[in-house]
Design a protein around this motif. Structure first.
Motif, PDB file in Angstrom:
ATOM      1  N   LEU A  75      51.439  31.905  42.411  1.00  0.00           N
ATOM      2  CA  LEU A  75      50.301  31.767  41.498  1.00  0.00           C
ATOM      3  C   LEU A  75      50.477  32.561  40.212  1.00  0.00           C
ATOM      4  O   LEU A  75      49.732  32.363  39.250  1.00  0.00           O
ATOM      5  CB  LEU A  75      49.027  32.244  42.197  1.00  0.00           C
ATOM      6  CG  LEU A  75      48.648  31.528  43.498  1.00  0.00           C
ATOM      7  CD1 LEU A  75      47.435  32.190  44.126  1.00  0.00           C
ATOM      8  CD2 LEU A  75      48.355  30.069  43.236  1.00  0.00           C
ATOM      9  N   ASN A  76      51.449  33.489  40.213  1.00  0.00           N
ATOM     10  CA  ASN A  76      51.672  34.377  39.073  1.00  0.00           C
ATOM     11  C   ASN A  76      50.438  35.227  38.765  1.00  0.00           C
ATOM     12  O   ASN A  76      50.069  35.423  37.607  1.00  0.00           O
ATOM     13  CB  ASN A  76      52.082  33.572  37.827  1.00  0.00           C
ATOM     14  CG  ASN A  76      52.710  34.449  36.768  1.00  0.00           C
ATOM     15  OD1 ASN A  76      53.287  35.489  37.069  1.00  0.00           O
ATOM     16  ND2 ASN A  76      52.589  34.045  35.511  1.00  0.00           N
ATOM     17  N   ILE A  77      49.782  35.691  39.820  1.00  0.00           N
ATOM     18  CA  ILE A  77      48.630  36.587  39.680  1.00  0.00           C
ATOM     19  C   ILE A  77      48.777  37.704  40.709  1.00  0.00           C
ATOM     20  O   ILE A  77      49.787  37.789  41.403  1.00  0.00           O
ATOM     21  CB  ILE A  77      47.279  35.844  39.883  1.00  0.00           C
ATOM     22  CG1 ILE A  77      47.269  35.139  41.245  1.00  0.00           C
ATOM     23  CG2 ILE A  77      47.010  34.875  38.769  1.00  0.00           C
ATOM     24  CD1 ILE A  77      45.960  34.452  41.557  1.00  0.00           C
ATOM     25  N   ASP A  78      47.768  38.554  40.812  1.00  0.00           N
ATOM     26  CA  ASP A  78      47.848  39.692  41.730  1.00  0.00           C
ATOM     27  C   ASP A  78      46.589  39.747  42.587  1.00  0.00           C
ATOM     28  O   ASP A  78      45.673  40.527  42.331  1.00  0.00           O
ATOM     29  CB  ASP A  78      48.022  40.992  40.937  1.00  0.00           C
ATOM     30  CG  ASP A  78      48.302  42.184  41.850  1.00  0.00           C
ATOM     31  OD1 ASP A  78      48.774  41.948  42.972  1.00  0.00           O
ATOM     32  OD2 ASP A  78      48.028  43.316  41.438  1.00  0.00           O
ATOM     33  N   LEU A  79      46.554  38.892  43.608  1.00  0.00           N
ATOM     34  CA  LEU A  79      45.429  38.904  44.538  1.00  0.00           C
ATOM     35  C   LEU A  79      45.570  40.073  45.501  1.00  0.00           C
ATOM     36  O   LEU A  79      46.670  40.381  45.955  1.00  0.00           O
ATOM     37  CB  LEU A  79      45.374  37.599  45.343  1.00  0.00           C
ATOM     38  CG  LEU A  79      45.109  36.308  44.575  1.00  0.00           C
ATOM     39  CD1 LEU A  79      45.117  35.129  45.527  1.00  0.00           C
ATOM     40  CD2 LEU A  79      43.778  36.368  43.842  1.00  0.00           C
ATOM     41  N   ILE A  80      44.465  40.720  45.801  1.00  0.00           N
ATOM     42  CA  ILE A  80      44.472  41.821  46.779  1.00  0.00           C
ATOM     43  C   ILE A  80      43.247  41.676  47.677  1.00  0.00           C
ATOM     44  O   ILE A  80      42.258  41.031  47.321  1.00  0.00           O
ATOM     45  CB  ILE A  80      44.442  43.205  46.090  1.00  0.00           C
ATOM     46  CG1 ILE A  80      43.209  43.331  45.173  1.00  0.00           C
ATOM     47  CG2 ILE A  80      45.714  43.471  45.333  1.00  0.00           C
ATOM     48  CD1 ILE A  80      42.984  44.720  44.645  1.00  0.00           C
ATOM     49  N   ILE A  81      43.355  42.271  48.878  1.00  0.00           N
ATOM     50  CA  ILE A  81      42.198  42.327  49.767  1.00  0.00           C
ATOM     51  C   ILE A  81      41.393  43.573  49.411  1.00  0.00           C
ATOM     52  O   ILE A  81      41.905  44.686  49.483  1.00  0.00           O
ATOM     53  CB  ILE A  81      42.639  42.383  51.243  1.00  0.00           C
ATOM     54  CG1 ILE A  81      43.414  41.110  51.606  1.00  0.00           C
ATOM     55  CG2 ILE A  81      41.430  42.525  52.153  1.00  0.00           C
ATOM     56  CD1 ILE A  81      43.945  41.105  53.028  1.00  0.00           C
ATOM     57  N   GLU A  82      40.153  43.387  49.009  1.00  0.00           N
ATOM     58  CA  GLU A  82      39.314  44.510  48.582  1.00  0.00           C
ATOM     59  C   GLU A  82      38.626  45.115  49.813  1.00  0.00           C
ATOM     60  O   GLU A  82      37.494  44.770  50.143  1.00  0.00           O
ATOM     61  CB  GLU A  82      38.291  44.034  47.557  1.00  0.00           C
ATOM     62  CG  GLU A  82      38.928  43.485  46.285  1.00  0.00           C
ATOM     63  CD  GLU A  82      37.884  43.004  45.291  1.00  0.00           C
ATOM     64  OE1 GLU A  82      36.678  43.270  45.499  1.00  0.00           O
ATOM     65  OE2 GLU A  82      38.260  42.362  44.309  1.00  0.00           O
ATOM     66  N   TYR A  83      39.332  46.028  50.448  1.00  0.00           N
ATOM     67  CA  TYR A  83      38.798  46.629  51.672  1.00  0.00           C
ATOM     68  C   TYR A  83      37.550  47.481  51.409  1.00  0.00           C
ATOM     69  O   TYR A  83      36.748  47.705  52.309  1.00  0.00           O
ATOM     70  CB  TYR A  83      39.872  47.500  52.331  1.00  0.00           C
ATOM     71  CG  TYR A  83      41.014  46.714  52.916  1.00  0.00           C
ATOM     72  CD1 TYR A  83      40.859  45.983  54.090  1.00  0.00           C
ATOM     73  CD2 TYR A  83      42.263  46.676  52.279  1.00  0.00           C
ATOM     74  CE1 TYR A  83      41.909  45.252  54.624  1.00  0.00           C
ATOM     75  CE2 TYR A  83      43.317  45.955  52.811  1.00  0.00           C
ATOM     76  CZ  TYR A  83      43.135  45.238  53.984  1.00  0.00           C
ATOM     77  OH  TYR A  83      44.170  44.508  54.509  1.00  0.00           O
ATOM     78  N   ASP A  84      37.373  47.953  50.189  1.00  0.00           N
ATOM     79  CA  ASP A  84      36.216  48.793  49.876  1.00  0.00           C
ATOM     80  C   ASP A  84      35.025  48.001  49.356  1.00  0.00           C
ATOM     81  O   ASP A  84      34.013  48.570  48.963  1.00  0.00           O
ATOM     82  CB  ASP A  84      36.611  49.857  48.845  1.00  0.00           C
ATOM     83  CG  ASP A  84      37.158  49.242  47.549  1.00  0.00           C
ATOM     84  OD1 ASP A  84      37.537  48.042  47.577  1.00  0.00           O
ATOM     85  OD2 ASP A  84      37.218  49.948  46.532  1.00  0.00           O
TER      86      ASP A  84
END
Length: 790
Positions: free
Chosen positions: A360-369
């Motif tokens: 995707l050329n992006i930076d997805l992250i899991i927002e644990y907070d």
């Protein structure tokens, strides 16, 4: 009671490890796929919503009637923003800005090409960027001020305090750092590394102040007092162009919500028709369907174990358990499996996120907070557990204890019918995905292989900046490139060859209806442009060094000839932006903007070196590419030492135009594969169930002389029917879906039978292999084991 049910659930899952592993695996893959897709959908829906006033901020759009339709673009006159702010009460703030573009910014020996933009100070009130240091209130009031993002500040100054330091823009203008803001979120439509005052833009480019209402060259952002005023303001500003210039009666203005700018950026005849939102709807449906398929698997595999669980249900009912408590037991088991599957899904998501982000050329992250994330996840687990356990709970808890304990015998009607419907649903979805993926691949292949009118191979483009804007320097570079053998041809173009924009309707020709508005793409080109890009002349000639007096001459393309209706275009005198010009040549159409749309009418005038733009270099095919590129870099650096070499292959730039469709195809491939894999588990569940129900029948057939192949044919026949039925249902759905997707392209393939045949063959092969693997065990089993108690 809950503790007892939990113990029983854990004991049952541990006792039936194979069943548990298959179920957890299916649920984990389904939940992980759903989580990944929903993360991406959430990211896309979050575009431009990080600003405090996003719901009252709008992008000004121009509608222009030309070429028989209405064109819409987010380009407006420089006079618009001050006019809106001064005369329209509903407008709180209005800002004009350039679109972000790369310029050289330097501090001492550090020279960096980053994206910057010029904007009115009011942009910082409309878009409330987070200030980290410096002047928070009026950072753009000084004409030579600049606001940096945090990353650019660190690149230039390291750990030094940047406030008050002086930078250079394009080695010309001095800029004083007034403030530093936090890096812009990745899901922001307006992306830049530094921002400068609009007044500086007017000082650097004198023509800006001379432009009237007919020149659209900037982005205008508008903030209203309240979102409910949108319709009222749109009505009052619609004819603002005509009010200030009677000649602009074909132009209208409207405000488009900033929150919808990214997802609803396509317009047809002046109305929003969607855009990327269509792709997101597909991904959202894909996420839901994959999760549903995983739940269906649980139902299938749970009811496949009905004989083993029936006696348990009978005993529990006999000693006083209610149906409600037994249903709760099965729901608890499915929820527990869903919870375990979710934990494994987390691991799968974390492992696959880097690859997914690279696609995707992006930076997805899991927002644990983020509590919202956990709320959605909890809802997902609960939904999955309840849905997956619902049918087994109702079905298995319905057994009558007396009948079960006397001898297990299940009616093969309703249970099998429901299970067959579920399996058909799975393969309907899988077949739809196969058809759609195949058509997407065909369309991309067709567009990529369609002639574009010029040769991309070995063609590079370089930004003409610094010394390369001087006539003598560009001529020196051209001569040295040709002499070195690195280049076969060199020319100039006013903008990137694959870049859109820069249109005009100020063209008149003999026989033109004065009431018609025709929009032309306009480009400035240098000597030998046609031969450099590998295009063709239909008639006449291109601009050549031996014809220096071509300042009032133009070239047009085939599309222009057609719309102008000229029988003998070469030699025709036309009006172009108020000047008389003569057509000296007709160029064969080539793709300059979207490869998916028809080539627009184009007009080409002579580009001069001080106009900037790009230098086009056709590499010498007789020489090694790496050697040629090294020579080009060395020569450019020698002539233009203050600027980094900025070159790019045209083929790489052109490939970027297909990113959206490639993304759709790639994600469809991957998650379609996951859906098919999970569907195979569902088919395996039905095969287990059918084998269990027909175990004695198969044994009797074996005793009477049936071969293994006869039994395999018997067992596969029913499943083949289900797959064929699923395909018959899927084909119309897939046709409607893919036909709607293709309708957005002017150049598109015809939908052939091949994708449907492929879907049928793949689904049949998958089904036969899945069922056969299980059926072989049953077919080869000892008949005595099934009949010894008869």
């Amino acid at each position: 009671m809950f503790k007892l049910n939990l113990k029983i659930a854990i004991r049952n899952l541990w006792k039936n490890k194979g069943f548990t592993l298959i179920n957890i695996g299916g649920l984990a893959i389904g939940i992980a796929s759903c989580m990944l897709l929903l993360l991406y959908v959430s990211y896309e829906f979050g575009f431009d919503k990080q600003f405090k006033n996003y719901n009252t901020t709008y992008v000004a759009y121009t509608n222009m009637k030309a070429n028989g339709k209405i064109h819409s673009w987010a380009w407006t006159p420089g006079l618009l923003a001050p006019e809106l702010k001064a005369k329209y009460p509903g407008v709180v703030n209005a800002s004009r800005s350039s679109y972000p573009f790369e310029q050289l910014i330097s501090y001492n020996d550090k020279k960096i090409k980053n994206k910057g933009l010029f904007a009115d100070p009011s942009i910082l009130k409309i878009l409330n960027y987070e200030f980290l240091s410096g002047n928070v209130t009026t950072p753009l009031n000084n004409i030579n001020s600049v606001v940096l993002t945090q990353t650019l500040s660190k690149k230039l100054f390291g750990s030094e305090n940047p406030i008050g330091k002086t930078l250079k823009l394009d080695n010309e203008d001095l800029l004083k750092v007034e403030a530093v803001i936090a890096d812009l979120p990745a899901n922001s439509s307006i992306k830049f590394d530094y921002i400068m005052p609009w007044k500086l833009n007017e000082k650097r480019q004198k023509w800006i102040k001379e432009q009237g209402w007919g020149s659209n060259f900037c982005l205008t952002l508008v903030q209203l007092r309240n979102s409910i005023l949108l319709d009222e303001v749109n009505t009052s500003v619609r004819n603002i162009y005509k009010i200030h210039d009677n000649k602009l009666d074909n132009n209208e203005l409207f405000l488009h919500p900033l929150s919808k700018w990214h997802l609803y950026n396509e317009f047809d005849n002046g109305k929003s028709i969607g855009g990327k939102i269509g792709q997101l709807r597909i991904f959202f449906m894909l996420a839901i369907c994959i999760l549903l398929i995983a739940c269906v698997n649980f139902m299938n595999l749970s009811t496949a174990r009905s004989e083993k669980r029936a006696k348990e249900v009978g005993v529990r009912k006999a000693i006083g358990s209610t149906r409600k408590s037994i249903m709760f037991q099965f729901i608890l088991e499915s929820t527990l499996l869903s919870l375990i599957g979710t934990v494994i899904a987390f691991i799968l998501v974390e492992i696959s996120l880097p690859y997914f982000n690279s696609i995707l050329n992006i930076d997805l992250i899991i927002e644990y907070d983020n509590w919202r994330y956990w709320l959605v996840l909890l809802s997902l687990v609960t939904f999955t557990g309840l849905l997956a356990g619902s049918y087994p709970a109702f079905y298995l808890s319905s057994f009558e204890p007396v009948k079960v304990l006397k001898g297990f015998s299940i009616k093969t009607g309703s249970a099998i019918s429901v299970r067959r419907v579920l399996v058909v649903f799975q393969f309907v979805f899988a077949s739809c995905l196969i058809v759609c993926t195949a058509v997407i691949f065909q369309q991309l292949t067709y567009i990529k292989n369609k002639p574009i009118g010029y040769s991309q191979g070995n063609l590079i483009q370089m930004a003409a900046m610094g010394n390369l804007r001087q006539t003598n320097k560009i001529e020196l570079l051209k001569n040295q490139l040709l002499k070195s053998g690195a280049a076969a041809n060199v020319s100039l173009l006013s903008m990137n060859i694959d870049e859109g924009g820069n249109n005009t309707s100020s063209i008149n020709w003999p026989g033109k209806n004065p009431n018609d508005k025709v929009l032309f793409n306009q480009r400035g080109i240098g000597y030998d442009f046609v031969s450099t890009i590998g295009a063709k002349m239909i008639e006449g000639r291109e601009f050549k060094m031996e014809f220096p007096g071509d300042s009032n001459k133009v070239l047009i393309n085939e599309a222009a000839v057609k719309i102008m209706g000229l029988k003998n275009p070469v030699g025709t005198v036309i009006g172009y932006d108020g000047y008389k010009c003569t057509i000296i040549g007709v160029m064969k159409d080539f793709v300059a903007e979207s490869p998916y749309q028809k080539v627009a009418p184009m007009i080409f005038n002579r580009a001069y070196h001080d106009d900037g733009g790009v230098i086009l270099v056709r590499l010498n095919e007789a020489q090694n590419i790496s050697t040629s590129l090294a020579q080009i870099d060395a020569l450019v650096k020698k002539i233009n030492p203050d600027y980094p070499v900025d070159r790019k292959f045209v083929s790489d730039s052109f490939e970027e135009k297909f990113e959206s469709e490639k993304l759709l195809g790639t994600i469809s491939n991957w998650f379609g594969g996951f859906a098919i894999f999970i569907s195979c588990l569902g088919l395996l569940g039905l095969a287990l169930f059918m084998a269990e129900q027909r175990k004695k029948e198969i044994s009797i057939r074996k005793v009477l002389g049936a071969s293994t192949s006869n039994i395999l044919t018997l067992l596969n026949k029913d499943f083949i029917k289900l797959v064929v039925i699923a395909n018959l249902i899927a084909f119309p759905l897939a046709y409607i879906t893919i036909n709607k997707w293709l309708s957005a392209f002017e150049y598109r393939i015809s939908i052939s039978a091949l994708p449907f045949v492929l879907a049928l063959m793949v689904s049949l092969i998958i089904a036969i292999l899945t069922v056969t693997i299980q059926s072989i065990k049953v077919a080869k089993a000892n008949a005595v084991d099934a009949l010894k108690y008869e």
